[in-house]
Design a protein around this motif. Sequence first.
Motif, PDB file in Angstrom:
ATOM      1  N   CYS A  19      12.572 -35.282 -51.859  1.00 10.11           N
ATOM      2  CA  CYS A  19      13.578 -36.205 -51.020  1.00 10.11           C
ATOM      3  C   CYS A  19      14.971 -35.551 -51.084  1.00 10.11           C
ATOM      4  N   ASP A  20      15.336 -35.011 -49.872  1.00  7.04           N
ATOM      5  CA  ASP A  20      16.570 -34.039 -49.763  1.00  7.04           C
ATOM      6  C   ASP A  20      17.782 -35.207 -50.082  1.00  7.04           C
ATOM      7  N   LYS A  21      18.865 -34.221 -50.119  1.00  4.36           N
ATOM      8  CA  LYS A  21      20.210 -34.938 -50.392  1.00  4.36           C
ATOM      9  C   LYS A  21      20.462 -35.868 -49.346  1.00  4.36           C
ATOM     10  N   LYS A  22      20.875 -37.236 -49.922  1.00  5.77           N
ATOM     11  CA  LYS A  22      21.107 -38.191 -49.062  1.00  5.77           C
ATOM     12  C   LYS A  22      19.892 -39.024 -48.089  1.00  5.77           C
ATOM     13  N   GLY A  23      18.735 -38.246 -48.475  1.00  3.26           N
ATOM     14  CA  GLY A  23      17.505 -38.775 -47.686  1.00  3.26           C
ATOM     15  C   GLY A  23      16.853 -39.827 -48.418  1.00  3.26           C
ATOM     16  N   GLN A  24      16.153 -40.796 -47.414  1.00  7.74           N
ATOM     17  CA  GLN A  24      15.675 -41.917 -47.866  1.00  7.74           C
ATOM     18  C   GLN A  24      14.027 -42.108 -47.339  1.00  7.74           C
ATOM     19  N   GLY A  25      13.297 -42.726 -47.978  1.00  8.80           N
ATOM     20  CA  GLY A  25      12.030 -42.663 -47.554  1.00  8.80           C
ATOM     21  C   GLY A  25      11.185 -43.857 -48.487  1.00  8.80           C
ATOM     22  N   THR A  26       9.819 -44.145 -47.867  1.00 10.56           N
ATOM     23  CA  THR A  26       9.213 -45.081 -48.323  1.00 10.56           C
ATOM     24  C   THR A  26       7.588 -44.741 -48.162  1.00 10.56           C
ATOM     25  N   ILE A  45      13.574 -36.106 -56.193  1.00 10.19           N
ATOM     26  CA  ILE A  45      14.681 -36.770 -55.655  1.00 10.19           C
ATOM     27  C   ILE A  45      16.009 -36.185 -55.961  1.00 10.19           C
ATOM     28  N   ASN A  46      16.725 -35.697 -54.720  1.00  4.61           N
ATOM     29  CA  ASN A  46      17.962 -34.849 -54.856  1.00  4.61           C
ATOM     30  C   ASN A  46      19.157 -36.094 -54.835  1.00  4.61           C
ATOM     31  N   GLU A  47      20.419 -35.375 -54.955  1.00  3.88           N
ATOM     32  CA  GLU A  47      21.641 -36.195 -54.797  1.00  3.88           C
ATOM     33  C   GLU A  47      21.767 -37.152 -53.657  1.00  3.88           C
ATOM     34  N   ASP A  48      21.975 -38.361 -54.061  1.00  2.80           N
ATOM     35  CA  ASP A  48      21.977 -39.644 -53.217  1.00  2.80           C
ATOM     36  C   ASP A  48      20.806 -39.996 -52.241  1.00  2.80           C
ATOM     37  N   GLY A  49      19.742 -39.511 -52.748  1.00  2.00           N
ATOM     38  CA  GLY A  49      18.509 -39.841 -52.193  1.00  2.00           C
ATOM     39  C   GLY A  49      17.803 -41.034 -52.865  1.00  2.00           C
ATOM     40  N   SER A  50      16.853 -41.736 -52.175  1.00  2.00           N
ATOM     41  CA  SER A  50      16.532 -42.854 -52.496  1.00  2.00           C
ATOM     42  C   SER A  50      14.935 -42.837 -52.027  1.00  2.00           C
ATOM     43  N   VAL A  51      13.955 -42.993 -52.969  1.00  2.00           N
ATOM     44  CA  VAL A  51      12.396 -43.113 -52.437  1.00  2.00           C
ATOM     45  C   VAL A  51      11.744 -44.397 -53.189  1.00  2.00           C
ATOM     46  N   LYS A  52      11.185 -45.014 -52.270  1.00  2.00           N
ATOM     47  CA  LYS A  52      10.276 -46.344 -52.806  1.00  2.00           C
ATOM     48  C   LYS A  52       8.837 -45.814 -52.608  1.00  2.00           C
ATOM     49  N   HIS A  53       7.887 -45.568 -53.808  1.00  2.00           N
ATOM     50  CA  HIS A  53       6.533 -45.331 -53.565  1.00  2.00           C
ATOM     51  C   HIS A  53       5.696 -46.624 -54.287  1.00  2.00           C
ATOM     52  N   HIS A  54       4.793 -46.880 -53.274  1.00  2.00           N
ATOM     53  CA  HIS A  54       4.013 -48.148 -53.495  1.00  2.00           C
ATOM     54  C   HIS A  54       2.498 -47.579 -53.600  1.00  2.00           C
ATOM     55  N   GLU A  55       1.952 -48.171 -54.538  1.00  2.00           N
ATOM     56  CA  GLU A  55       0.368 -47.867 -54.772  1.00  2.00           C
ATOM     57  C   GLU A  55      -0.512 -49.262 -54.713  1.00  2.00           C
ATOM     58  N   THR A  69      10.944 -37.353 -60.654  1.00  2.00           N
ATOM     59  CA  THR A  69      12.081 -36.550 -61.348  1.00  2.00           C
ATOM     60  C   THR A  69      13.461 -37.097 -60.403  1.00  2.00           C
ATOM     61  N   LEU A  70      14.333 -37.581 -61.208  1.00  2.00           N
ATOM     62  CA  LEU A  70      15.585 -37.767 -60.438  1.00  2.00           C
ATOM     63  C   LEU A  70      16.623 -36.803 -60.770  1.00  2.00           C
ATOM     64  N   SER A  71      16.653 -35.829 -59.852  1.00  2.30           N
ATOM     65  CA  SER A  71      17.309 -34.604 -60.027  1.00  2.30           C
ATOM     66  C   SER A  71      18.545 -34.477 -59.585  1.00  2.30           C
ATOM     67  N   GLY A  72      19.050 -35.323 -58.808  1.00  2.00           N
ATOM     68  CA  GLY A  72      20.761 -35.236 -58.311  1.00  2.00           C
ATOM     69  C   GLY A  72      21.246 -36.585 -58.754  1.00  2.00           C
ATOM     70  N   THR A  73      22.492 -36.454 -58.712  1.00  2.00           N
ATOM     71  CA  THR A  73      23.489 -37.532 -58.978  1.00  2.00           C
ATOM     72  C   THR A  73      23.028 -38.603 -57.908  1.00  2.00           C
ATOM     73  N   LYS A  74      23.242 -40.030 -58.697  1.00  2.00           N
ATOM     74  CA  LYS A  74      22.933 -41.075 -57.815  1.00  2.00           C
ATOM     75  C   LYS A  74      21.762 -41.326 -56.909  1.00  2.00           C
TER      76      LYS A  74
END
Length: 228
Positions: A19-26, A45-55, A69-74
């Motif tokens: 997930c790129d900077k400020k990217g969002q995805g599900t 997930i990079n800076e300001d990115g957000s991911v929801k993973h459902h299985e 891995t949360l590799s970026g701030t926020k």
Amino acid sequence: MTEKSSGVGDVVRRTHTVCDKKGQGTITTMSSLSGASIRKTTIAINEDGSVKHHEIVKNKKTFSETTLTLSGTKATGNLSTTYALEGESYIDLHVSSEHSAPDTTSTISTRGTLNGSSRADIVGNVIINKNAEKSSGYQSSTALLLSPMAVVNALPNLNIHNHDVTCSHSASVTTIDEEQVHYFRSRGIPERVAKSLLSKGFLSKGVSVLPVVAQGMAEQVLEATNDI
């Protein structure tokens, strides 16, 4: 958000998502197989990115490993798994989140029903590195046993290397509430149907976090388990 997958159908699958900077995805995956399913998923997930993973899982045998891995701030990540087991089905689930940047947030949640002599082994890990101050990590595991022979083992772990963080974990195992069953029966609903409705209601809490367009399909995947 970019994703790379490799494997053979739904049986063996490896997926890596960035997930790129400020990217969002599900990301939503569903599988219902009479054989075994092996899955390994990594998400960065990079800076300001957000991911929801459902299985959503209803296989005979499932081996699943998901690493966030949360590799970026926020950066924010949410990992949820909903499973329905019956007969001699088995799930071996490993879910982990690693905080490698400040002010990051992760949530890990698993919810499932177990019937027959099925078994679930659930291992959750939240890792907070030294440089990840002001981060938050949460994990919960909830299971409903529909049979006295069903077994679930939940092992939540916290690996914290910074004191300026907020973390928690919980694990609960419950059975069908006989008072609720009696309530249904007093209104002319057979015991088998009552237990089926209670099971569906329990699983619906896991399905409700999915995107609306995926909820109907998820309910179909899990529905067979309600033949208690």
